[in-house]
Enzyme design. Structure first.
Site, PDB file in Angstrom:
ATOM      1  N   HIS A 161       0.830  -1.203   0.000  1.00 45.29           N
ATOM      2  CA  HIS A 161       0.000   0.000   0.000  1.00 45.29           C
ATOM      3  C   HIS A 161       0.871   1.262   0.000  1.00 45.29           C
ATOM      4  O   HIS A 161       0.680   2.153  -0.840  1.00 45.29           O
ATOM      5  CB  HIS A 161      -0.910  -0.017   1.231  1.00 45.29           C
ATOM      6  CG  HIS A 161      -1.845   1.144   1.323  1.00 45.29           C
ATOM      7  ND1 HIS A 161      -3.184   1.052   0.975  1.00 45.29           N
ATOM      8  CD2 HIS A 161      -1.658   2.436   1.723  1.00 45.29           C
ATOM      9  CE1 HIS A 161      -3.766   2.230   1.152  1.00 45.29           C
ATOM     10  NE2 HIS A 161      -2.865   3.080   1.618  1.00 45.29           N
ATOM     11  N   GLU A 162       1.822   1.336   0.924  1.00 41.58           N
ATOM     12  CA  GLU A 162       2.657   2.540   1.023  1.00 41.58           C
ATOM     13  C   GLU A 162       3.612   2.653  -0.162  1.00 41.58           C
ATOM     14  O   GLU A 162       3.904   3.762  -0.633  1.00 41.58           O
ATOM     15  CB  GLU A 162       3.437   2.537   2.343  1.00 41.58           C
ATOM     16  CG  GLU A 162       2.576   2.530   3.594  1.00 41.58           C
ATOM     17  CD  GLU A 162       1.586   3.673   3.635  1.00 41.58           C
ATOM     18  OE1 GLU A 162       1.824   4.727   3.010  1.00 41.58           O
ATOM     19  OE2 GLU A 162       0.534   3.514   4.293  1.00 41.58           O
TER      20      GLU A 162
ATOM     21  N   ASP B 170      -7.504   7.974   2.644  1.00 40.73           N
ATOM     22  CA  ASP B 170      -7.139   8.296   1.255  1.00 40.73           C
ATOM     23  C   ASP B 170      -8.371   8.657   0.424  1.00 40.73           C
ATOM     24  O   ASP B 170      -8.373   9.648  -0.313  1.00 40.73           O
ATOM     25  CB  ASP B 170      -6.431   7.099   0.610  1.00 40.73           C
ATOM     26  CG  ASP B 170      -5.116   6.753   1.285  1.00 40.73           C
ATOM     27  OD1 ASP B 170      -4.547   7.646   1.944  1.00 40.73           O
ATOM     28  OD2 ASP B 170      -4.664   5.598   1.160  1.00 40.73           O
TER      29      ASP B 170
END
Length: 667
Positions: free
Chosen positions: A473-474, A558
């Site tokens: 994800h990051e 997000d």
């Protein structure tokens, strides 16, 4: 001893009357005072007695002007006193005196105009005394016709001491009388109950007095609160120069709006800021004004004028107005409340503008939703500075815990616990400390670090599968952000809750990026930011075939950020499928409103779907780099800007430091 004091006080008050008698005989005799039974007045009504004594003193010092045949006197009454109380006292003094009229001036001007006719009062040629609430606007005709302006100095310490004796409430010290003098007129009967010691009520008031500058348990406002700390330091410097005569008041910030999430500690910050700057603190809120007495328009306005009047009296002063967004916006008021709400906003604008000047008064507003506030209140000269008040960082969290647990000040273990509580507000930390103290009390001992630890919910260690998903994800965020050049990536990190812990954000990982300030943005610039926001979820979708809920789990997620920006693109920048400009047309705090606007929903959905697919397509082409960066994050947990360079497509390989020598930054 008590008899001697009583006689002395009686002689003092009677002397006020005798002084007027000894003056040169005035042209008319309405204000020649006859002796009254002061003990009887005191026993009947506390407010009548105090207002009577103040009126006697005012008549004495203005006997010449008041005795003129065509005198028009405008008398300002302190904001914590009701005009009716003063009017009653004036009637006691001038009972049966012809040729004198009284006017209780309205506290505000309504939309339809003044509810008073000066011409009718002025045309008779009789003497006229106009009582007005301090801080409120006076009708222009009275301003023009007035031959005397004065302020009623009510609640003199000597008068309070005399009242206490007459009502058999005992003697008062100067300090006790001084704190009583600050109270509203409605509280005097409770303070001076017959045959009960007034000193007891005074001690309660002293104990409940606001925190002063010398309190050692105040928060340090100069660090830990982001831009709010920067502003606090600048304000103190400006105020110091103003006190020294080196800086004009016009150069000092007259007002500031702190906005941010609820529970972040804005109220406690205000108290600490007042102490830091050496200001008296006058704290209130818009809901308090709305609930004052019966809550009608007159009561609301009176509470407002009282707050500003008290702040002027105690200048230099910090007037803290909490829940400032409750004031509303004139452009959005429902029709059934429009007259009431518009009058309130207009009155607040008058108070902030300060036609009589408010030198020495800094107004600090605090709210959660600045977009709900009438724009006129936030312009220059009013609440002109707008500062986002963030959740406290690790340093501020430690100070807040120390504030609530003073016996543990300086304990390094307490600071370590504070560092591992990202996302906790000031209110959360206060509750944690309260629970720790309660646990210690049950065991009849002082609070210690074990009590604090027992109240902290420790995040469970992440298993290898979950940690790898966080890394993907990051890494997705980082690769897309770098490729689209939306800002400078400072570091990327993930937390396993074994060796690495979250200290800055309440999440399992984070990419920290500095985006440059831009004077203007194109449609493509905004699209790139949305693509960057959605890249983490797109990376999970690409690698695992589905995404986890942490991309959409809260208001700071997000998807929340991307959706908000997409709404602004459509409604404010005309970057949707229509060219309309509707700023503020959507209440971001009310999700149902978004669903009601079908064209807006269609535009926002199209933008989000396009950019989500763009992020996924970009990462599909960068899949080897994505997997490599994710593996490095799992191994090292944190990669700084210099360490990330080798993972950017086309960059040379740079040796990474060994895990055992890696230095972790604490926030």
């Amino acid at each position: 001893m008590d008899k001697a004091l009583t006689d002395s006080l009686e002689r003092y008050i009677v002397k006020l009357q005798e002084a007027a008698e000894q003056l040169e005989r005035p042209r008319t005799n309405e204000f020649r005072l006859t002796k009254r039974n002061l003990p009887a007045i005191a026993r009947k009504s506390t407010t009548d007695f105090l207002a009577y004594c103040a009126m006697v003193a005012l008549f004495r010092r203005n006997i010449g002007a008041l005795s003129e045949p065509s005198c028009v006197a405008v008398i300002a009454v302190p904001s914590q006193w009701q005009l009716k109380d003063v009017h009653d006292a004036a009637n006691i003094i001038l009972k049966d005196k012809k040729g004198v009229k009284f006017c209780l001036h309205p506290t505000s001007k309504h939309k339809r105009g003044w509810e008073i006719d000066p011409a009718e009062l002025l045309e008779s040629g009789e003497k006229l005394i106009v009582f007005t609430q301090e801080g409120s606007v006076v009708h222009e005709d009275f301003e023009l016709a007035a031959t005397l302006f004065d302020r009623l100095a009510i609640c003199d310490i000597r008068h309070l001491k005399a009242l206490s004796i007459f009502r058999r409430c005992g003697t008062l010290t100067d300090a006790q009388a001084a704190v009583i003098a600050e109270q509203a007129s409605e509280r005097m009967e409770a303070i001076f109950r017959r045959d009960q010691p007034a000193s007891r009520a005074a001690m309660k008031l002293l104990k409940a007095a606001k925190v002063g500058p010398g309190d050692e348990r105040l928060l340090d406002v100069t660090k830990g609160f982001g831009q709010a700390s920067v502003w606090a330091g600048a304000l103190k410097n400006d105020l110091d120069q103003w006190r020294q005569g080196k800086l004009a008041w016009a150069e000092v910030d007259k007002g500031c709006l702190l906005y941010g999430p609820p529970g972040t500690g804005k109220t406690r910050f205000a108290a600490a800021l007042a102490a830091h700057c050496g200001l008296h603190l006058e704290a209130t809120s818009i809901p308090k004004w709305q609930s004052y007495k019966d809550g009608d328009l007159g009561d609301m306005l009176k509470a407002m004028y009282q707050a500003f009047g008290s702040a002027k009296q105690n200048a230099p002063c910090l007037l803290f107005l909490d829940e400032f967004d409750a004031i509303g916006d004139r452009a959005k008021f429902p029709s059934r409340h429009e007259t009431y709400s518009t009058t309130v906003v207009n009155a607040l604008l008058e108070c902030l503008d300060g036609t009589e000047g408010r030198e020495g008064v800094v107004v600090l507003g605090a709210c959660n939703y600045p977009e709900r506030i009438d724009p006129a209140l936030l312009r220059s000269g009013r609440l002109e500075k707008h500062v986002r008040f963030p959740l406290p960082d690790a340093l501020a969290r430690g100070e807040i815990l120390e504030f609530h647990l003073p016996s543990m000040v300086g304990d390094p273990a307490l600071k370590e616990i504070a560092a591992r509580l990202p996302g906790k507000s000031g209110a959360d930390l206060e509750r944690l400390a309260r629970d720790a103290r309660r646990l210690a009390r049950k065991q009849n001992r002082d609070v210690d670090i074990s009590d604090v630890r027992s109240q902290v919910q420790v995040p469970p260690p992440l298993d290898a599968k979950t940690l790898y998903r966080v890394a993907i994800h990051e890494a997705g965020h980082a690769l897309v952000s770098h490729a689209l050049m939306v800002g400078n990536i400072e570091w990327v990190e993930i937390y396993d809750n074994v060796e690495s812990f979250a200290t800055t954000v309440d999440a399992n990982g984070g990419m920290f990026i500095e985006r440059p300030a831009r004077d203007f943005l194109t449609r493509w610039d905004l699209m790139k930011i949305i693509t960057s926001d959605l890249a983490g979820a797109a990376a999970e979708d690409l690698i695992f075939g589905h995404r986890a809920n942490w991309s959409t789990g809260n208001k700071g997620s997000d998807f929340a950020s991307a959706t908000t920006l997409a709404i602004r693109m459509v409604t404010e920048y005309a970057f949707g499928n229509s060219l309309y400009y509707l700023p503020g047309s959507v209440d971001m705090a009310s999700p149902p409103k978004l669903w009601e606007d079908l064209p807006l929903r269609a535009d926002v959905t199209e933008i989000l779907q396009q950019q989500y697919q763009r992020a996924k397509d970009m990462l599909d082409g960068l899949k080897p780099a994505l997997l490599k960066l994710a593996d490095a994050l799992v191994k090292h947990k944190r990669l700084d800007a210099s360490q990330l360079k080798q993972y950017w497509p086309g960059s040379r390989k740079v040796a990474l430091p060994q895990p055992q020598t890696r230095r972790r930054r604490q926030h």
